[in-house]
Design an enzyme around this catalytic site. Sequence first.
Site, PDB file in Angstrom:
ATOM      1  N   SER A  56       0.809  -1.219   0.000  1.00 57.72           N
ATOM      2  CA  SER A  56       0.000   0.000   0.000  1.00 57.72           C
ATOM      3  C   SER A  56       0.843   1.271   0.000  1.00 57.72           C
ATOM      4  CB  SER A  56      -0.916  -0.026   1.241  1.00 57.72           C
ATOM      5  OG  SER A  56      -1.982   0.864   1.070  1.00 57.72           O
ATOM      6  N   CYS A  60       2.203   6.394  -7.420  1.00 54.24           N
ATOM      7  CA  CYS A  60       2.011   7.628  -8.185  1.00 54.24           C
ATOM      8  C   CYS A  60       2.830   8.780  -7.609  1.00 54.24           C
ATOM      9  CB  CYS A  60       0.528   8.002  -8.208  1.00 54.24           C
ATOM     10  SG  CYS A  60      -0.513   6.639  -8.753  1.00 54.24           S
ATOM     11  N   THR A 292     -11.264 -14.638 -13.246  1.00 53.75           N
ATOM     12  CA  THR A 292     -10.475 -15.179 -14.349  1.00 53.75           C
ATOM     13  C   THR A 292     -11.169 -16.418 -14.913  1.00 53.75           C
ATOM     14  OG1 THR A 292      -9.207 -16.704 -13.004  1.00 53.75           O
ATOM     15  CG2 THR A 292      -8.346 -14.448 -13.157  1.00 53.75           C
ATOM     16  N   PRO A 295     -12.904 -20.093 -11.697  1.00 51.71           N
ATOM     17  CA  PRO A 295     -13.891 -19.391 -10.849  1.00 51.71           C
ATOM     18  C   PRO A 295     -13.409 -19.095  -9.433  1.00 51.71           C
ATOM     19  CG  PRO A 295     -14.597 -21.652 -11.359  1.00 51.71           C
ATOM     20  CD  PRO A 295     -13.392 -21.390 -12.197  1.00 51.71           C
ATOM     21  N   ILE A 297     -10.378 -17.845  -8.865  1.00 53.04           N
ATOM     22  CA  ILE A 297      -9.280 -16.868  -8.965  1.00 53.04           C
ATOM     23  C   ILE A 297      -9.771 -15.586  -9.646  1.00 53.04           C
ATOM     24  CG2 ILE A 297      -6.927 -16.458  -9.785  1.00 53.04           C
ATOM     25  CD1 ILE A 297      -6.473 -19.460  -9.849  1.00 53.04           C
ATOM     26  N   TYR A 446     -20.359  28.389 -11.746  1.00 50.20           N
ATOM     27  CA  TYR A 446     -19.872  29.616 -12.381  1.00 50.20           C
ATOM     28  C   TYR A 446     -19.842  30.775 -11.402  1.00 50.20           C
ATOM     29  CZ  TYR A 446     -19.942  34.108 -14.731  1.00 50.20           C
ATOM     30  OH  TYR A 446     -19.672  35.406 -15.070  1.00 50.20           O
ATOM     31  N   LYS A 454     -21.162  30.343 -19.882  1.00 46.01           N
ATOM     32  CA  LYS A 454     -21.080  29.202 -20.796  1.00 46.01           C
ATOM     33  C   LYS A 454     -19.700  28.607 -20.572  1.00 46.01           C
ATOM     34  CE  LYS A 454     -23.867  30.931 -24.617  1.00 46.01           C
ATOM     35  NZ  LYS A 454     -23.660  31.782 -25.783  1.00 46.01           N
TER      36      LYS A 454
HETATM   37  C1  FAD Z   1       5.990   6.041 -11.171  1.00 48.18           C
HETATM   38  C2  FAD Z   1       4.537   5.764 -11.344  1.00 48.18           C
HETATM   39  C3  FAD Z   1       3.632   6.802 -11.349  1.00 48.18           C
HETATM   40  C4  FAD Z   1       2.285   6.562 -11.542  1.00 48.18           C
HETATM   41  N1  FAD Z   1       1.413   7.612 -11.540  1.00 48.18           N
HETATM   42  C5  FAD Z   1       0.101   7.375 -11.709  1.00 48.18           C
HETATM   43  C6  FAD Z   1      -0.822   8.437 -11.656  1.00 48.18           C
HETATM   44  O1  FAD Z   1      -0.455   9.592 -11.445  1.00 48.18           O
HETATM   45  N2  FAD Z   1      -2.132   8.142 -11.854  1.00 48.18           N
HETATM   46  C7  FAD Z   1      -2.574   6.875 -12.060  1.00 48.18           C
HETATM   47  O2  FAD Z   1      -3.771   6.653 -12.224  1.00 48.18           O
HETATM   48  N3  FAD Z   1      -1.711   5.840 -12.100  1.00 48.18           N
HETATM   49  C8  FAD Z   1      -0.396   6.063 -11.934  1.00 48.18           C
HETATM   50  N4  FAD Z   1       0.477   5.018 -11.950  1.00 48.18           N
HETATM   51  C9  FAD Z   1      -0.038   3.667 -12.218  1.00 48.18           C
HETATM   52  C10 FAD Z   1      -0.593   3.018 -10.962  1.00 48.18           C
HETATM   53  O3  FAD Z   1       0.342   3.117  -9.932  1.00 48.18           O
HETATM   54  C11 FAD Z   1      -0.919   1.569 -11.265  1.00 48.18           C
HETATM   55  O4  FAD Z   1      -1.865   1.548 -12.300  1.00 48.18           O
HETATM   56  C12 FAD Z   1      -1.481   0.832 -10.070  1.00 48.18           C
HETATM   57  O5  FAD Z   1      -0.597   0.886  -8.996  1.00 48.18           O
HETATM   58  C13 FAD Z   1      -1.761  -0.613 -10.447  1.00 48.18           C
HETATM   59  O6  FAD Z   1      -2.162  -1.340  -9.333  1.00 48.18           O
HETATM   60  P1  FAD Z   1      -1.887  -2.911  -9.226  1.00 48.18           P
HETATM   61  O7  FAD Z   1      -2.454  -3.333  -7.920  1.00 48.18           O
HETATM   62  O8  FAD Z   1      -2.344  -3.556 -10.451  1.00 48.18           O
HETATM   63  O9  FAD Z   1      -0.314  -3.041  -9.241  1.00 48.18           O
HETATM   64  P2  FAD Z   1       0.776  -2.402  -8.296  1.00 48.18           P
HETATM   65  O10 FAD Z   1       0.233  -1.230  -7.582  1.00 48.18           O
HETATM   66  O11 FAD Z   1       1.977  -2.200  -9.136  1.00 48.18           O
HETATM   67  O12 FAD Z   1       1.061  -3.526  -7.236  1.00 48.18           O
HETATM   68  C14 FAD Z   1       1.555  -4.767  -7.619  1.00 48.18           C
HETATM   69  C15 FAD Z   1       2.370  -5.348  -6.474  1.00 48.18           C
HETATM   70  O13 FAD Z   1       2.436  -6.730  -6.650  1.00 48.18           O
HETATM   71  C16 FAD Z   1       3.714  -7.183  -6.295  1.00 48.18           C
HETATM   72  N5  FAD Z   1       3.931  -8.473  -6.957  1.00 48.18           N
HETATM   73  C17 FAD Z   1       3.997  -8.735  -8.277  1.00 48.18           C
HETATM   74  N6  FAD Z   1       4.155 -10.047  -8.492  1.00 48.18           N
HETATM   75  C18 FAD Z   1       4.169 -10.643  -7.288  1.00 48.18           C
HETATM   76  C19 FAD Z   1       4.315 -11.971  -6.855  1.00 48.18           C
HETATM   77  N7  FAD Z   1       4.433 -12.968  -7.725  1.00 48.18           N
HETATM   78  N8  FAD Z   1       4.320 -12.222  -5.530  1.00 48.18           N
HETATM   79  C20 FAD Z   1       4.196 -11.218  -4.637  1.00 48.18           C
HETATM   80  N9  FAD Z   1       4.054  -9.932  -4.987  1.00 48.18           N
HETATM   81  C21 FAD Z   1       4.039  -9.653  -6.292  1.00 48.18           C
HETATM   82  C22 FAD Z   1       4.617  -6.097  -6.822  1.00 48.18           C
HETATM   83  O14 FAD Z   1       5.860  -6.117  -6.156  1.00 48.18           O
HETATM   84  C23 FAD Z   1       3.812  -4.852  -6.484  1.00 48.18           C
HETATM   85  O15 FAD Z   1       4.152  -4.338  -5.224  1.00 48.18           O
HETATM   86  C24 FAD Z   1       1.830   5.240 -11.738  1.00 48.18           C
HETATM   87  C25 FAD Z   1       2.736   4.172 -11.710  1.00 48.18           C
HETATM   88  C26 FAD Z   1       4.071   4.434 -11.508  1.00 48.18           C
HETATM   89  C27 FAD Z   1       5.037   3.286 -11.475  1.00 48.18           C
END
Ligand code: FAD
Length: 567
Positions: A56, A60, A292, A295, A297, A446, A454
């Site tokens: 967590s 961003c 996915t 069912p 997962i 506004y 507008k």
């Molecule tokens: C630098 C940066 C800036 C961004 N800025 C923005 C923004 O301004 N606005 C916006 O909307 N989005 C932004 N994003 C995108 C946004 O952060 C992602 O879209 C979002 O975090 C995706 O969430 P997620 O849960 O899919 O993956 P993530 O938040 O990436 O979390 C995935 C986690 O899973 C862990 N993981 C992966 N595989 C495994 C495994 N096999 N076992 C255990 N852990 C694993 C990874 O280590 C990671 O911590 C940004 C991304 C980055 C990198």
Amino acid sequence: MVQQSESQSTGSSQIGKRRRVLIVGGVAGGASCAARLRRLDESFEIVMFDRGPYVSFANCGLPYYVGNVIADESRLLVGSREMFHERFNIEVHTETEVTGIDRNACMITARDLRTANTRTEHYDALVLSPGAAPIRPLLPGVDLPGIFAVRTIPDSRRIRSWIDDHNAKTAVVVGGGFIGLEMVENLIHRELAVTVLEKLPQVMPPLDPEMAVPLMEHLAAKGIQLHLGDGLARIEARDGGGLIVVAESGARLPADLVILAIGVKPEIMLAKNAGLKIGPRGGVNVDAQMRTSDPKIWAVGDVVEVQDLVTGQETVLPLAGPANRQGRVVAESIAGRVTHFRGVQATAVVGVLGLTVASTGASEKGLRRAGVTNFEKVYLHPGHHAGYYPGARQIHLKLLFSVPDGRILGAQAVGYEGVEKRIDVIASAIQFKGTVHDLAEAELCYAPQFGAAKDPVNLAGMLAENVLNGDMPVADWLELDRSDALLLDVREPEEFAHGHIPKAINLPLSQLRSRYVELPKDRGIWVCCAVGQRAYFAARFLTQQGYRSLNLSGGYTTYGARKAAGL
Ligand SMILES: Cc1cc2nc3c(=O)[nH]c(=O)nc-3n(C[C@H](O)[C@H](O)[C@H](O)COP(=O)(O)OP(=O)(O)OC[C@H]3O[C@@H](n4cnc5c(N)ncnc54)[C@H](O)[C@@H]3O)c2cc1C
């Protein structure tokens, strides 16, 4: 060594009592799913795994930590292991990678990255939220020291240290998308001279090329070197320290630091190895409840493929908003509530050194790629608030809508103030399947310092309505060089003298009523002014006098942007 987890060793009778939900990936999608699930149901045992040291955290915010805008690293930690335990009774295993899924046995294998021990864990429901990994092209030199991608807190910590320890003065950012541009801004904050190397002839690929022009002009005015239309070939170590980024053209760009921001790729390995269905766009295939092909997962976030609300096609969209909302949908699905994810529309915003760029829905090039042809577009360049109130700044806005029903398909906006507010309004309208008539009618805030009676959103809707009902038919900019229509510029002579479309003749709106008879009636007339408004007045007048007149939407301002974009 494979060990049996505590919960597994307690036997199946206990498993039966407390349903176990395992979550892989504890950031945007995973953490939001975990917290929502706990709020819905105290009875689940919820366990979250992340291979990184944190869960967590604010990905961003990472570029801003590099730029020292966020100086305190702990501000990036939205939640912690302890917080999840104490507040939500959720067990978190950090630095633990999930390496395999046995779907028949409903088991995952997890590897503790500190001890290298592996263990298996049973699940009743499994949620995959592993995100997307930065693309690292297989090119010579990309693993040299001083080359970074930005995904995790340790990544941004390493970039900060590199800048400090090597007294870095120059950087090349490879890739001019969202993350690349955010890094540009923050490297400028750190007083580095920055060059952007981008394969496309424009930055911000989601924008149509002409809409990226004000952004590129802004970057150039801020001293950023734009090296566009040229890909990365290799990276070399420089004699005496530092790096040289070599482009496909052979151009050599020196740098003390290189950021690779050429895009991300869904982390599908775990899902693929488990035999889960992968979609045509390379993301995990899910249904409307984010389930996915198995069912038991679910998958969310950057790893999944979802439906684009506008085109109806499958897409991958690595943004935090959808990941968070999907996490919530999954929690509800696991808890037995039927909630659906509506799909995505790619609403996004980026701020670069004072300029804001935002978009929602489809771009013109996206529509063309998707084979959509029954659409029209209007350009407008209004102030962000009433012109009579000091400080109005121009917003460049493009609205795309379908013909003849007026359904809103997409919008893009660039400017210094009030940009994201307009795009958010249009995004909501798209979400509710709204039309341009809804935009024209929208009742928005506004007062002089905030908007206009507008609002730009209303204006966009009204212009589009005028196109649909035939009051203001628009000429196709693409036909400009091929058309035999008379180009009529209705600006004042001094404006015309400052620059005009080749072959245009000048007859100012202020003289049109007394001189219109000079215009030929046997040719179509395409009318142009600075931004489209006077041309609209002129075209309305001419149409009522029996002329075939069309408006060049957005006027000479849009013409300039289109020319600069090579259109
Ligand atoms: C630098 C940066 C800036 C961004 N800025 C923005 C923004 O301004 N606005 C916006 O909307 N989005 C932004 N994003 C995108 C946004 O952060 C992602 O879209 C979002 O975090 C995706 O969430 P997620 O849960 O899919 O993956 P993530 O938040 O990436 O979390 C995935 C986690 O899973 C862990 N993981 C992966 N595989 C495994 C495994 N096999 N076992 C255990 N852990 C694993 C990874 O280590 C990671 O911590 C940004 C991304 C980055 C990198």
